[in-house]
Enzyme design. Sequence first.
Site, PDB file in Angstrom:
ATOM      1  N   CYS A   1       0.839  -1.190   0.000  1.00 19.42           N
ATOM      2  CA  CYS A   1       0.000   0.000   0.000  1.00 19.42           C
ATOM      3  C   CYS A   1       0.878   1.246   0.000  1.00 19.42           C
ATOM      4  CB  CYS A   1      -0.917   0.002   1.228  1.00 19.42           C
ATOM      5  SG  CYS A   1      -1.881  -1.517   1.405  1.00 19.42           S
TER       6      CYS A   1
ATOM      7  N   TYR B   1       9.005  -3.055 -10.286  1.00 20.17           N
ATOM      8  CA  TYR B   1       7.684  -2.707 -10.795  1.00 20.17           C
ATOM      9  C   TYR B   1       6.878  -1.746  -9.939  1.00 20.17           C
ATOM     10  CZ  TYR B   1       3.127  -3.412 -13.012  1.00 20.17           C
ATOM     11  OH  TYR B   1       1.939  -3.222 -13.651  1.00 20.17           O
TER      12      TYR B   1
ATOM     13  N   ASN C   1       1.714  -0.709   5.614  1.00 25.39           N
ATOM     14  CA  ASN C   1       2.086  -1.218   4.294  1.00 25.39           C
ATOM     15  C   ASN C   1       2.933  -2.462   4.492  1.00 25.39           C
ATOM     16  OD1 ASN C   1       2.864  -1.574   1.603  1.00 25.39           O
ATOM     17  ND2 ASN C   1       4.589  -0.176   1.802  1.00 25.39           N
ATOM     18  N   GLY C   2       2.426  -3.606   4.042  1.00 25.48           N
ATOM     19  CA  GLY C   2       3.185  -4.847   4.177  1.00 25.48           C
ATOM     20  C   GLY C   2       2.287  -6.049   4.402  1.00 25.48           C
TER      21      GLY C   2
ATOM     22  N   GLY D   1      -1.751   1.644  -4.557  1.00 28.50           N
ATOM     23  CA  GLY D   1      -3.012   1.038  -4.129  1.00 28.50           C
ATOM     24  C   GLY D   1      -4.180   1.834  -4.652  1.00 28.50           C
TER      25      GLY D   1
END
Length: 355
Positions: free
Chosen positions: A2, A256, A102-103, A28
């Site tokens: 995220c 990416y 985030n994770g 996200g």
Amino acid sequence: MCGIVGVVSAAPVNQLIYDALLLLQHRGQDAAGIVTQQGRKFFMHKAKGMVRDVFRTRNMRALPGNAGLGQVRYPTAGNAFSEEEAQPFYVNAPFGIVLVHNGNLTNALSLRNELFQTDHRHTNTDSDSEVLLNVFAHELERATRGVPLQPEDVFTAVRAVHQRIKGSYAVIALIAGHGLLAFRDPHGIRPLAMGRSQDGTVMVGSESVALEGTSHVFERNIDPGEAIFITLDGKVHARQCAENPQLNPCIFEFVYLARPDSVLDGISVYQARLNLGEALAKRVVSTVPPNEIDVIIPIPESSRPSATQLAHLLGIPYREGFVKNRYVGRTFIMPGQGVRKKSVRQKLNVIGSEF
């Protein structure tokens, strides 16, 4: 994977957080949320959808305060279709805490059972972020034991979080009436950077582009295992809270996920992709005779730097073989393979003459 951001300022932060989330939208697009704090009260708005769709003028007006945090969600755990799992998450004790994450936690299931049976804390969703919030809240309650909160108490709680939690986590939390906390897992798998504006506003965000795009000067990365606590007057306290921290960032950030104009842990994402092109050139030469290759064609958009470097080193023409529809969202983070396949077909169209 995220995008998260947190801000402490002397001025209202709702628009600033919104602008930063727009810059992190590529991380996200399933849901978005913002929390601000005025006095000891939190104001929250979150919903499914892109940032521009979730926040209207009336929503922004309902987010007063000089400190806050926000998140754009890509659901890698829990239910992708549940609006309840949009972040930030909130618990009222101790003090009142809101958190964005985030994770991915690899031991979320065992922790959820532990929270219920041992810590007597309830989680209401399948999100591992809610588990993380409750683990932190429990450890902060143990560290303070009812006395006034000090930065060292926060760091003690983070040390305990590191010992209990396994997986990847970059976290930003707001503790009501006290300040903003940010910390990374001991391996630094997910990125987190801090910057400051000319007026003294402090911002923490997933990528440096969120800082630069909102007129903040990048100051430094949060180290693996490190925690920083920013009081509401802007004073920054920092402490290493892990026993054996070691930087092992996620390679997918560089391949990416991250924007090419970001710098993560001192590494330019764009330069990393050029380097990948060089490595690929060596691999190609050892497996395929270059005279058998007609052209080098990237599949947009993150592969372009690697493809241009590959074409340059091999002396082979670079061509565009696909045209991207920029009005279709990022496809790899869409929920469900059926949706992804349909969206890719709408997003990329072949230039037939090149093939």
